[in-house]
Design a protein around this motif. Sequence first.
Motif, PDB file in Angstrom:
ATOM      1  N   UNK A 123       0.783  -1.383   0.058  1.00 47.60           N
ATOM      2  CA  UNK A 123      -0.078   0.124  -0.011  1.00 47.60           C
ATOM      3  C   UNK A 123       0.645   1.229  -0.117  1.00 47.60           C
ATOM      4  N   UNK A 124       1.918   1.301   0.586  1.00 42.07           N
ATOM      5  CA  UNK A 124       2.965   2.342   0.739  1.00 42.07           C
ATOM      6  C   UNK A 124       3.589   2.768  -0.603  1.00 42.07           C
ATOM      7  N   UNK A 125       3.529   1.886  -1.680  1.00 43.46           N
ATOM      8  CA  UNK A 125       4.005   2.149  -3.010  1.00 43.46           C
ATOM      9  C   UNK A 125       3.194   3.003  -3.568  1.00 43.46           C
ATOM     10  N   UNK A 126       1.559   2.886  -3.577  1.00 40.85           N
ATOM     11  CA  UNK A 126       0.680   3.671  -4.112  1.00 40.85           C
ATOM     12  C   UNK A 126       0.128   3.418  -5.331  1.00 40.85           C
ATOM     13  N   UNK A 127       0.420   2.089  -5.895  1.00 38.83           N
ATOM     14  CA  UNK A 127      -0.022   1.593  -7.271  1.00 38.83           C
ATOM     15  C   UNK A 127      -1.428   1.366  -7.194  1.00 38.83           C
ATOM     16  N   UNK A 128      -1.768   1.741  -8.271  1.00 37.35           N
ATOM     17  CA  UNK A 128      -3.300   1.118  -8.546  1.00 37.35           C
ATOM     18  C   UNK A 128      -3.569   0.016  -9.627  1.00 37.35           C
ATOM     19  N   UNK A 129      -2.258  -0.629  -9.940  1.00 40.42           N
ATOM     20  CA  UNK A 129      -2.286  -1.526 -11.036  1.00 40.42           C
ATOM     21  C   UNK A 129      -2.553  -3.161 -10.201  1.00 40.42           C
ATOM     22  N   UNK A 130      -3.067  -3.968 -10.834  1.00 40.71           N
ATOM     23  CA  UNK A 130      -3.148  -5.475 -10.559  1.00 40.71           C
ATOM     24  C   UNK A 130      -1.803  -6.086 -10.814  1.00 40.71           C
ATOM     25  N   UNK A 131      -1.649  -7.106 -10.299  1.00 41.15           N
ATOM     26  CA  UNK A 131      -0.160  -7.866 -10.300  1.00 41.15           C
ATOM     27  C   UNK A 131      -0.527  -9.341 -10.414  1.00 41.15           C
ATOM     28  N   UNK A 132       0.192  -9.730 -11.384  1.00 44.23           N
ATOM     29  CA  UNK A 132       0.213 -11.294 -11.614  1.00 44.23           C
ATOM     30  C   UNK A 132       1.679 -11.991 -11.235  1.00 44.23           C
ATOM     31  N   UNK A 133       1.992 -12.618 -10.232  1.00 49.46           N
ATOM     32  CA  UNK A 133       3.415 -13.095 -10.092  1.00 49.46           C
ATOM     33  C   UNK A 133       3.293 -14.606 -10.369  1.00 49.46           C
ATOM     34  N   UNK A 134       4.436 -15.009 -10.999  1.00 45.73           N
ATOM     35  CA  UNK A 134       4.267 -16.357 -11.591  1.00 45.73           C
ATOM     36  C   UNK A 134       5.597 -16.870 -11.041  1.00 45.73           C
ATOM     37  N   UNK A 135       5.292 -18.301 -10.600  1.00 45.46           N
ATOM     38  CA  UNK A 135       6.355 -19.227 -10.410  1.00 45.46           C
ATOM     39  C   UNK A 135       6.502 -20.422 -11.265  1.00 45.46           C
ATOM     40  N   UNK A 136       7.868 -20.545 -11.897  1.00 38.45           N
ATOM     41  CA  UNK A 136       7.683 -21.486 -12.983  1.00 38.45           C
ATOM     42  C   UNK A 136       7.924 -22.717 -12.303  1.00 38.45           C
ATOM     43  N   UNK A 137       7.388 -24.068 -12.663  1.00 42.30           N
ATOM     44  CA  UNK A 137       7.696 -25.218 -12.163  1.00 42.30           C
ATOM     45  C   UNK A 137       9.145 -25.651 -12.742  1.00 42.30           C
ATOM     46  N   UNK A 138       9.867 -26.420 -12.026  1.00 41.36           N
ATOM     47  CA  UNK A 138      11.145 -27.056 -12.587  1.00 41.36           C
ATOM     48  C   UNK A 138      12.260 -25.988 -12.970  1.00 41.36           C
ATOM     49  N   UNK A 139      12.207 -24.870 -12.678  1.00 43.30           N
ATOM     50  CA  UNK A 139      12.958 -23.732 -12.733  1.00 43.30           C
ATOM     51  C   UNK A 139      13.218 -23.734 -14.180  1.00 43.30           C
ATOM     52  N   UNK A 140      12.653 -23.342 -15.096  1.00 40.37           N
ATOM     53  CA  UNK A 140      12.650 -23.209 -16.386  1.00 40.37           C
ATOM     54  C   UNK A 140      12.171 -24.357 -17.452  1.00 40.37           C
ATOM     55  N   UNK A 141      11.336 -25.045 -16.719  1.00 42.36           N
ATOM     56  CA  UNK A 141      11.006 -26.232 -17.227  1.00 42.36           C
ATOM     57  C   UNK A 141      12.087 -27.219 -17.760  1.00 42.36           C
TER      58      UNK A 141
END
Length: 791
Positions: free
Chosen positions: A741-759
């Motif tokens: 909240x302190x950053x003040x962004x109004x954008x949504x965020x999609x954070x991705x973790x890949x399985x197998x570290x790079x497939x």
Amino acid sequence: MLLSSIFQLGGSNKLFQDFLPIQILLAVSTIAQVGLIFYVFMAGLEMNLDFVLRAPKKPTIIAICSTLIPMILGTGIYSLVIIVDKKFLKNYVETYEYNRPQCYFIWSMVLSITGFPVLANILVDLKLLYTRLGKLALTVATHNDFYNWIMFALVFPFLVNGYRAIFSMLCVIAFILLSHFVLRPLLEKIVAKKPNKHDWTNYQLSFVIMGLFASTGLTDILGVNPLVGALIYGLAIPRGSFTEMLMERSDDFGSRYLAPLFFFSGGLRCNIVKVLQTVDLGFVVIVILSIFTKIVTTFAVTRYYGMPFRESLAFGLLMNTKGVLSLIVLNIAWDNKYTLEMTLIFTRLSLSIDQYTDAFILFSPFQLISAYAFSIMTLNILIMTFMVSPIINVIYRPKTAYRMNLLRTIQNLGFQTEVRILVCVHNPRHASGMVNILEALSGISVSSLRVTAVQLVELKGRVTSLVSAQLEHQSSLGFSQSQSQSQSFEDMETIASHFHFFAQVHSGNHAETSMIMSPFATINRDIYNLAMEKQASLVLLPFHKHWSSEGNLEVTKEVFSEINQNVMKDAPCSVGIFVDRGLNSLLNANLHIIMLFIGGPDDREALAIAWRMAGHHRIQLTMVRIILCGKAAMEDQKKESGHEELLSAVLDKNKERELDDSCVNNFRIMGVNNKDTIKYEERYVESDDDIPRVVNEFDQKRYDLYVLGQGKGRHSRVLSEMLDWTDFPELGVIGDLVASNSFGSYSSVLVVQQYGYGGMEFGKNYENNPSCYPPPIRKPPSRTRSLSRMF
């Protein structure tokens, strides 16, 4: 009445003191009978007749076959029991015969029973409840349980009382009709006046319990076992929140305190020691045939329908689970109407407990099962039930069954391949945001989405009641719901409407919805198994905070964060966490997406997802590569552990950079032809202070969505140190920064973790990876196209 008569016999004399153990045992049996009445009453509350009547054809046929065929084969097994039983009974009753049709039926009925409550608990413990195997097992077990209760209520009285039970059964049938057409509507009106379960006091609920004992007393007067009255009364109670409240308040008293006494009294009757002393080949054959009759039958039927070998074997084991009904049938077969009279006689005769047991068998001409048969079947029930979990853990492991589907990532999928996504939500608000993400991923015309959306619900209270409620909800899907429907199922209706609307609007895509009820501490294992079964390439999870009207992210539930972290620790595919700040639907607006690329497998997966989104004609993508230099480029010297240790043994850091450069260069080359929809920029970062500055620079442009990698495997000292200070480590350094909240962004965020570290697929040439080629761009629809074709 029984207890008072017994205690009056003894008074204060020595006879009373000598036979106090027998009187205590009888007292325990009487109290146990009360507990059993409560247990059967709860079973009636949990029974779902609508689901049984609306069941598909395949589970119904499997249930009928797994009930009737073991009963037919059981008659042959009981013939062998009689041969062995005669030798066992020669010291007790040499002339007593148990070769009557009633005895064959009772033995066969016990073999055919499947304990639905026990099965439901086993599936929850094994985390198989929401797999294909678990769902089919629950459906078939529900039918099997219903059929066996019907036999117990309508057929069993004839076995005990013969033709004298005809009048009793006619009266019971009339009582059933009266309960359904008169008592149930009356109770519905009473319950409707107090829809809130907290309005009911214990005093008011005591009248419900009085009705229970009145029902059992009435059926007892009619000449039918009192448990039948408890079952009928349970079925007559209106379903909904009132039923849930009634089960919550009655569960501890009936099932946890009184019902165990029934098992205790049954254990006293079971003379396993004497049975084991006479073990021979016949005993071994009886045990083996009794255990495997239903397993083999169910296995054969499911194999006929094309179920794989291991699933069929596991299914047969699950259907062979026994429950309370098996013990009820055995104990009623043991008892007879002269129990009280013989007890009084033996009390006066001053017999020992062993002599009492022998004489009880001798003078019980109406007993339907011998001590040997009772003991061996009780032993079989214990073996059948306890063998299920360990054997299934060995022969049926989803990780082994679906081992060929490992290393599933979006990056390793071709752009013409169907994308399978498992979406997890907790409430309708989450569903609305997830649908907007799916719309962005559905822009590639040659690649469809197959979405499995599940609502995560914490499992509390009785497992069987919640599972039965879920089955009832599924059976009534598409029909009007009653006003007493719980909040979870009301949310499920809304969630299902969101995803079904998505599938209708975006033709070619498929969506199905369901619910996972499990303890939140272990629900990640259910998600894992379901993702494996659905062969998902991506699991989407909601962030544990929601966007408030004040423009801040507020905590929904902290436990949601724990679920996300547990899923990310062990997932069979890539995982995405979505922070929703009111992302717009592509049906109403264009979207501007930014992807920040630092490097590493998670960023490559995020780039593959962002690139797919760029295939939608209403999406503009800006890809920014953040190049670390100077102090920021210093490598983290901490010892790698876990998966990263495996990665370092196969791919060095230079190879990681080559993989990053390969994907970024291909993106730049192929994106040049789409300058209007795809842009590429670079920024240099020399210290940890530069990272927030660069992110803030782009955040001022008010992008609708950030697509970011979680950041494991970057090997940067600066990023590792920053990660230690994050509030939400599951989002990574950049995701935590943008989501704060302190950053003040109004954008949504999609954070991705890949399985197998790079497939990682050893020996694969990553230079020819199909993910390094762009998706075909879906052209805007022409103005002459109808709205129905557009959506």
